[in-house]
Design an enzyme around this catalytic site. Structure first.
Site, mmCIF file in Angstrom:
data_model
loop_
_atom_site.group_PDB
_atom_site.id
_atom_site.type_symbol
_atom_site.label_atom_id
_atom_site.label_comp_id
_atom_site.label_asym_id
_atom_site.label_seq_id
_atom_site.Cartn_x
_atom_site.Cartn_y
_atom_site.Cartn_z
ATOM 1 C CB VAL A 87 33.525 27.480 37.433
ATOM 2 C CG1 VAL A 87 34.062 26.160 36.913
ATOM 3 C CG2 VAL A 87 32.007 27.450 37.483
ATOM 4 C CB CYS A 88 37.981 30.624 38.042
ATOM 5 S SG CYS A 88 37.204 31.203 36.553
ATOM 6 C CB SER A 89 37.584 29.824 43.180
ATOM 7 O OG SER A 89 37.577 31.187 42.843
ATOM 8 C CG ASP A 90 35.861 24.717 43.675
ATOM 9 O OD1 ASP A 90 36.665 25.072 44.525
ATOM 10 O OD2 ASP A 90 34.730 24.279 43.945
ATOM 11 C CD GLN A 91 39.557 25.031 35.005
ATOM 12 O OE1 GLN A 91 38.667 25.871 34.899
ATOM 13 N NE2 GLN A 91 40.314 24.665 33.985
#
Lengths: 195, 197
Positions: A87-91
């Site tokens: 999720v972090c890589s898309d936030q």
């Protein structure tokens, strides 16, 4: 025989697709963490509190302290658990096109993780860069996350968003389910309240 | 003894593999992109409040509708996310793709373009549309319901889907990542679709 079975299972697993609609930009680079405990810490700050100050190394090489924005800018703190995770890589790439939202409320965004600088360098490069400062809460490990009460028992931080106003007071503190991305619409509403 | 155990083992292996395949396809647990030539699910889309998008798709205002309700022979579905860097980079290309379709008298009306924002809220989808001046309808898929039905693809992903004579949907093109050259993408799609003049 056991080896053959293992090979067959590995082959099937290699065909796994993303669960969270991740970007093609990160294809094959993302470590699948599986579903994690949604929240694994107890927040130590609340709305109305004076935000604990900190000074952390940033990607640009400078140390950035929260107090340096006092009287000048509202500050949004975006803590994300770890580089190279789903999720972090898309936030943060989403915040790249939302610069106007921050500007309208006279705010600056600070992105913080517990990763070290070289890791953050490679990760943000894969995003195509970000417009906001990225800070490393790596050493002493997770010290700032711990101060805010968002350090998980496994050493990562929570996925949290905080807004600190120009007086250094916390106006918004939200720890979201680590497995989910916070809605930009919710943050936009909170930023509007600053005006 | 060894020979006998092999006689048992081989059918058991086949049976386990068969059951595993059924599990994979039925649960969509390890899904990948849906492939060219396969059918595409007639996904349900949220209602549109009115304006140009309703007119463009030829659907009724205020009602949820299915892909097959869209007035066209072909639907290009882009699975995207506001949060994906490649989708951001791709936005001008996809806008150009729309212009190429709308400027072509043969294709205008035959091909309609929509976007599904995987994991994106209504606010996020609207923010993306405003930011890149997107002129075709974008739909929020906040809980990844549509994304799961269409193979849990990486974003962006493009499906070019043709309606069949009996009201089904067949995939003519399924592409992951950037389309780069919208002109070439359109030409290849038209070739794959075998549209009749």
């Amino acid at each position: 025989m056991k080896k053959k079975w293992l090979l067959a299972i590995c082959f099937i697993c290699l065909n796994i697709s993303p669960v969270f609609g991740e970007s093609y930009a990160f294809k094959e680079y993302i470590f699948d963490t599986g579903k994690l405990k949604p929240v694994d810490s107890i927040l130590k700050v609340k709305i109305g509190d004076k935000a604990p100050d900190f000074s952390l190394p940033s990607l640009s090489g400078d140390k950035i302290s929260l107090s340096s924005f006092k009287g000048k800018k509202n500050v949004v703190l975006s803590f994300v658990p770890a580089a190279w995770t789903p999720v972090c890589s898309d936030q943060w790439p989403g915040y790249n096109i939302a610069q106007e939202l921050f500007k309208e409320s006279d705010s600056i965004l600070l992105g913080i993780t517990v990763d070290n600088i070289p890791t953050l360098y490679a990760w943000t490069k894969q995003m195509g860069g970000v417009w906001f400062p990225v800070l490393s809460d790596f050493w002493p490990h997770g010290n700032v996350s711990e101060k805010y009460g968002i350090l998980r028992s496994t050493g990562e931080s929570e996925r949290a968003l905080l807004i600190v106003d120009k007086n250094g007071i916390i106006r918004y503190a939200k720890v979201v389910d680590i497995n989910k991305r916070p809605d930009l619409g919710d943050l936009a509403k909170e930023l509007e309240k600053l005006n | 003894m060894k020979h006998t155990s092999n006689i048992i083992r081989i059918p058991v292996c086949f049976l386990v593999c068969f059951l595993l395949c059924i599990f994979v396809t039925s649960t969509n647990a390890f899904a990948g992109p849906l492939l060219k030539g396969k059918s595409f699910p007639d996904i349900l889309l949220p209602s549109l409040s009115g304006g140009g998008n309703v007119e463009y798709l030829g659907v009724k205002t205020g009602n949820n509708f299915n892909l097959t309700d869209i007035k066209s022979e072909v639907i290009i579905v882009q699975i995207f996310s506001m949060y994906c860097p490649n989708c951001q980079k791709e936005a001008p290309n996809v806008n150009r793709l729309l212009s190429l379709i709308e400027e072509n008298q043969f294709l205008k009306g035959k091909i309609k373009l929509i976007g599904i924002g995987a994991g994106n809220s209504q606010f996020e989808v609207e923010y993306f549309a405003k930011n890149y001046n997107v002129k075709f309808p974008l739909f929020s898929d906040k809980d990844y319901e549509i994304h799961t039905k269409v193979g849990k693809v990486w974003t962006p992903h493009f499906y070019v889907i043709k309606k069949t004579a009996i009201g089904g949907l067949i995939i003519a093109v399924s592409v992951s990542g950037s389309i780069n050259n919208p002109q070439l993408f359109l030409e290849n799609s038209v070739r794959a679709l075998k549209l009749k003049k």
